[in-house]
Design a protein around this motif. Structure first.
Motif, short mmCIF file in Angstrom:
data_model
loop_
_atom_site.label_atom_id
_atom_site.label_comp_id
_atom_site.label_asym_id
_atom_site.label_seq_id
_atom_site.Cartn_x
_atom_site.Cartn_y
_atom_site.Cartn_z
N GLY A 1 0.80 -1.23 0.00
CA GLY A 1 0.00 0.00 0.00
C GLY A 1 0.83 1.27 0.00
O GLY A 1 0.47 2.25 0.68
N SER B 1 0.34 -6.14 -5.20
CA SER B 1 0.10 -4.93 -4.42
C SER B 1 -1.12 -5.13 -3.54
O SER B 1 -2.02 -5.89 -3.87
CB SER B 1 -0.07 -3.71 -5.33
OG SER B 1 -1.35 -3.73 -5.91
N PHE B 2 -1.10 -4.46 -2.41
CA PHE B 2 -2.19 -4.54 -1.44
C PHE B 2 -3.15 -3.37 -1.65
O PHE B 2 -2.77 -2.34 -2.19
CB PHE B 2 -1.65 -4.46 0.00
CG PHE B 2 -0.94 -5.71 0.45
CD1 PHE B 2 -0.92 -6.86 -0.32
CD2 PHE B 2 -0.29 -5.72 1.68
CE1 PHE B 2 -0.27 -7.99 0.12
CE2 PHE B 2 0.37 -6.85 2.12
CZ PHE B 2 0.38 -7.99 1.35
N SER B 3 -4.36 -3.53 -1.14
CA SER B 3 -5.35 -2.48 -1.27
C SER B 3 -5.04 -1.29 -0.36
O SER B 3 -5.56 -0.19 -0.56
CB SER B 3 -6.73 -3.04 -0.92
OG SER B 3 -6.72 -3.50 0.42
N ARG B 4 -4.21 -1.53 0.66
CA ARG B 4 -3.77 -0.45 1.56
C ARG B 4 -2.55 -0.96 2.30
O ARG B 4 -2.11 -2.08 2.04
CB ARG B 4 -4.88 -0.07 2.55
CG ARG B 4 -5.25 -1.20 3.50
CD ARG B 4 -6.13 -0.71 4.64
NE ARG B 4 -6.68 -1.79 5.44
CZ ARG B 4 -6.07 -2.39 6.46
NH1 ARG B 4 -4.84 -2.03 6.81
NH2 ARG B 4 -6.66 -3.36 7.13
N TYR C 1 -4.36 -9.82 4.46
CA TYR C 1 -4.13 -8.74 3.49
C TYR C 1 -5.17 -8.86 2.39
O TYR C 1 -5.81 -9.91 2.23
CB TYR C 1 -2.72 -8.86 2.88
CG TYR C 1 -2.49 -10.20 2.21
CD1 TYR C 1 -2.83 -10.39 0.88
CD2 TYR C 1 -1.96 -11.28 2.92
CE1 TYR C 1 -2.65 -11.62 0.26
CE2 TYR C 1 -1.76 -12.51 2.32
CZ TYR C 1 -2.11 -12.67 0.98
OH TYR C 1 -1.94 -13.89 0.38
N LEU C 2 -5.35 -7.79 1.62
CA LEU C 2 -6.23 -7.84 0.45
C LEU C 2 -5.40 -7.48 -0.78
O LEU C 2 -4.72 -6.45 -0.79
CB LEU C 2 -7.39 -6.87 0.61
CG LEU C 2 -8.44 -7.25 1.65
CD1 LEU C 2 -9.48 -6.15 1.79
CD2 LEU C 2 -9.11 -8.57 1.29
N ASP D 1 -4.50 -6.23 -4.54
CA ASP D 1 -5.02 -5.32 -5.55
C ASP D 1 -4.51 -5.77 -6.91
O ASP D 1 -5.16 -6.54 -7.60
CB ASP D 1 -4.60 -3.89 -5.21
CG ASP D 1 -5.28 -2.89 -6.10
OD1 ASP D 1 -6.07 -3.31 -6.95
OD2 ASP D 1 -5.01 -1.67 -5.96
N GLU D 2 -3.29 -5.36 -7.26
CA GLU D 2 -2.77 -5.75 -8.57
C GLU D 2 -1.64 -6.77 -8.43
O GLU D 2 -0.95 -6.80 -7.43
CB GLU D 2 -2.21 -4.52 -9.29
CG GLU D 2 -3.26 -3.49 -9.60
CD GLU D 2 -2.64 -2.31 -10.35
OE1 GLU D 2 -1.91 -2.55 -11.32
OE2 GLU D 2 -2.88 -1.18 -9.93
#
Ligand code: UDP
Ligand code: MG
Length: 322
Positions: A53, A76-79, A311-312, A314-315
């Motif tokens: 993030g 990548s993480f959402s934050r 974790y969440l 993203d890309e």
């Protein structure tokens, strides 16, 4: 997004690089790693850059690198989820026979990797850890408390933590799978590493300063992190609270007997105001402390019980990223 990479040929070494605002350091890191990988031409590598993030151009830099070098993977993480989450995500997505965790700021010297690889493949260890034998360049207060933390930890916890140990290590599949099987939400890797056991060899090195950017840890954050570590790996504070409770109970009984006997023998002159106040404050203090300790454990339990993901994503350019 870059092209999706399939895990076509088997990877020998995966390198997990947690990155939070490391735009400045990443290019230096990559250059260094290129040299190191060239020293081991017979091995296939993947470098998993975990963008935790970042608010700077870390992800763009990672994508750029991935374009020119197909050994580079990124997630990548959402934050910002923290370094612990970033390491966990990296390990989960590492497909190598061996996996390393390395900071992006060159404070974990990549040039140690060939020696680590030699040790793990030739000397029959499951993991090779690294520890700093000096802390030069670090504020003295920080070193002092860090040392104290390891001292206390080694006494109150079974997870054997080594003073100066870095998260920088090379592990075999068995070791990585063991780490991944510990799916707890409150992750404290220094403890988890110790907890899983296996045969670990320690290599030592002198502290190096970061190549670019600045540390993400303030003293206060480190202090709270150390409390997390204690709560995660030791029940001793709970026992201490109970023992303090038992102690003050015994003291109260003794005082009661003393007062009753004095009343019977000497009559009852009104005195002892000061001692009463002291006792009330003392007991009150112990109670608050104990409730606080209890609260710490309860709060961790609360977070753990929610069972939220660590974790969440993203890309990513990893196929079937988890
Ligand atoms: N890091 C991370 N997430 C965070 C904080 C740090 O992924 O929330 C990464 C950071 O980019 C670096 C590593 O963890 O690669 C170690 O961080 P740092 O250098 O700030 O810590 P120090 O070396 O000062 O202990
Ligand atoms: Mg650092």
């Amino acid at each position: 997004m870059g092209s999706i990479k399939s895990t076509g040929k088997a990877i020998d070494i995966s390198v997990v690089v947690p990155c939070y605002n490391e735009q400045g350091a990443l290019p230096f890191y990559y250059d260094k790693m290129k040299e190191v990988m060239a020293l081991l031409p017979e091995l296939s590598f993947e470098i998993i850059i975990v963008d935790d993030g970042s608010t700077d151009g870390t992800l763009e830099t990672a994508k750029q690198l991935a374009k020119s070098d197909d050994r580079i993977r990124y997630i990548s993480f959402s934050r910002n989820f923290g370094k612990e989450a970033a390491m966990y995500a990296g390990l989960k997505n590492a497909s190598g026979k061996y996996t390393a965790i390395m900071d992006a700021d060159l404070q974990d010297p990549p040039e140690m990797l060939p020696e680590m690889y030699r040790v793990i493949t030739e000397e029959g260890y499951d993991a090779v850890g690294t520890r700093r034998v000096t802390r030069k360049g670090e504020p003295p207060v920080r070193s002092f408390f860090a040392r104290k933390f390891y001292k206390i930890m080694s006494r109150i916890s079974k997870a054997n933590m080594v003073d100066g140990a870095r998260d920088y290590r090379l592990m075999n599949r068995k070791y990585v799978d063991a780490l991944l099987s510990l799916g707890e939400y409150n992750r404290f890797s220094k403890g988890l590493f110790g907890w899983v056991g296996f045969k670990v060899k320690w290599l030592e090195f002198e502290n190096v300063n970061r190549i670019a950017g600045e540390t993400k840890w303030s003293f206060g954050q480190l202090f709270l992190y150390s409390l997390d570590g204690i709560v995660a790996f030791s029940n001793v504070p709970l026992y201490m609270a109970s023992i303090a409770g038992i102690g003050s109970f015994i003291a109260a009984i003794a005082a009661m007997i003393f007062i009753i006997v004095r009343r019977l023998v000497f009559g009852d002159p009104v005195a002892g105001w000061a001692s009463t106040v002291v006792i009330i404050l003392f007991i009150g203090g112990i109670q608050l402390l104990s409730i606080g300790i209890l609260g710490l454990y309860l709060s961790k339990l609360y977070l753990e019980a929610k069972n939220r993901p660590i974790y969440l994503l993203d890309e990513t350019n990893i196929k079937d990223a988890r």
